[in-house]
Write an enzyme that holds these catalytic residues in place. Structure first.
Site, short mmCIF file in Angstrom:
data_model
loop_
_atom_site.label_atom_id
_atom_site.label_comp_id
_atom_site.label_asym_id
_atom_site.label_seq_id
_atom_site.Cartn_x
_atom_site.Cartn_y
_atom_site.Cartn_z
N PRO A 196 0.73 -1.19 -0.06
CA PRO A 196 -0.06 0.11 0.16
C PRO A 196 0.79 1.36 0.21
O PRO A 196 1.92 1.41 0.54
CB PRO A 196 -0.88 -0.02 1.10
N GLU A 197 0.49 2.34 -0.66
CA GLU A 197 1.06 3.52 -0.84
C GLU A 197 0.25 4.60 0.13
O GLU A 197 -0.49 4.17 0.82
CB GLU A 197 1.19 3.95 -2.34
N LYS A 201 3.85 5.94 3.82
CA LYS A 201 3.32 4.54 4.03
C LYS A 201 3.38 4.03 5.43
O LYS A 201 2.75 2.87 5.71
CB LYS A 201 3.89 3.82 3.03
N HIS A 225 -6.76 -15.73 7.69
CA HIS A 225 -5.47 -15.26 7.94
C HIS A 225 -5.25 -14.18 9.10
O HIS A 225 -4.53 -13.60 8.83
CB HIS A 225 -4.83 -14.60 6.57
N ARG A 240 0.23 -12.99 3.73
CA ARG A 240 1.60 -13.26 3.32
C ARG A 240 2.71 -13.20 4.34
O ARG A 240 3.70 -13.56 4.30
CB ARG A 240 2.07 -12.43 2.29
N LYS A 270 20.69 15.65 -5.99
CA LYS A 270 20.86 14.20 -6.14
C LYS A 270 21.26 13.87 -7.76
O LYS A 270 20.81 14.72 -8.34
CB LYS A 270 19.85 13.06 -5.72
N ARG A 315 11.16 -3.87 -10.62
CA ARG A 315 9.95 -3.86 -10.82
C ARG A 315 9.67 -3.31 -12.37
O ARG A 315 10.51 -3.34 -13.01
CB ARG A 315 9.40 -2.85 -9.71
#
EC number: 3.2.2.23
Length: 292
Positions: free
Chosen positions: A2-3, A61, A96, A115, A161, A271
């Site tokens: 989740p973001e 998050k 779960h 999970r 950066k 990703r």
């Protein structure tokens, strides 16, 4: 994982349903759910029992419940599939279910995690720039929806950066809360390829990307966040539906909503990145090429 919008939806649900309640009892049903709490299950249950939930807070998050009267917070790691459900105790136990806290309000707070990458842990609160946060979250930057988020300062950090702009967006010590989904959506809105180097972007361009991230996450919040499967739900077990409004992420081979060109998927940091090759042309020199 989740973001920011998805975690904020959960936070708001917890604020609505459990803040002000006290914890009567805690059952730890799976050892992995408390592996980050090193003193163990009995210590976690003992410290939580009798505590009042003062607030539900978030940075990026990261989600936590502030407890009274102590200076300790219950940090909730949602991981890939963690759910914080508020349920009447008579409802059947979820397959779960990993932790169950019974509240004096007559409700259960249930942590469900298929999970088992998530969990609960207690952490002391520390003052960071005038805000109390768990010490495990102290290194995390403010997120774009934080009222005290400093856009100008973040632009300066990003431009200082030498890295890909998408990598900078995903760096939680630079700006928090943005993951793969909202990074791709923000970059699409700003018409910038994720491999563009931060020190070669102008200040206004970086500002445009960060502003786009703010906008897309606010829109996602109004739609309950993004759910691609049944694992992300709010405290009532309901899914968000912002996935229907995505312009780039997960849209491989579908037409760009702006120009009609097929959205392209590329590998990035183990990703996938999704972008429009016409609206977001790739840079001639990537970070990998420039370092050869």
């Amino acid at each position: 994982m989740p973001e920011l919008p998805e975690v904020e939806v959960v936070r708001r649900g917890l604020e609505r349903h459990i803040v002000g309640a006290s914890i009567d009892s805690v059952d730890i049903l799976h050892p992995r759910a408390i592996r980050r709490h090193l003193p163990g299950a009995a210590d976690l249950a003992g410290q939580l029992t009798g505590e009042r939930i003062a607030s539900a807070d978030r940075r990026g998050k990261y989600l936590w419940l502030v407890l009274e009267p102590s200076t300790v917070a219950l940090v909730v790691h949602l991981g890939m599939s963690g759910q914080m459900l508020v349920q009447p105790p008579e409802l059947p136990t979820e397959k779960h279910l990993r932790i169950r806290a019974r509240l004096d309000s007559g409700l259960d707070l249930r942590f469900v995690d298929q999970r088992t990458f998530g969990g609960w842990a207690l952490a002391p609160l520390v003052d960071v720039d005038g805000s109390l946060v768990p010490d495990s979250v102290a290194h995390i930057a403010r997120d774009p929806l934080d009222p005290r988020f400093d856009l100008a300062a973040t632009v300066k950090v990003v431009r200082g950066k030498h890295t890909e702009v998408k990598r900078a967006l995903l760096d939680q010590t630079v700006v928090s809360g943005i993951g793969n989904i909202y990074a791709d959506e923000a970059l699409w809105r700003a018409r910038i390829h994720g491999n563009r180097l931060t020190d070669r972007l102008s200040g206004p361009k970086v500002r445009e990307v960060l502003t786009a991230a703010q906008e897309v996450m606010r829109e996602a919040l109004t739609q309950g966040g993004t759910s691609f499967d049944a694992l992300y739900v709010n405290v009532n077990g309901e899914s968000g539906y912002f996935d229907r409004s995505l312009s780039a992420y997960g849209q491989e081979d579908r037409p760009c909503p702006r120009c009609g060109t097929a959205i392209r998927r590329e590998k990035f940091m183990n990703r996938s990145s999704f972008s429009c090759p016409k609206c977001q042309p790739a840079p001639r020199r990537s970070l990998a090429k420039s370092s050869v």
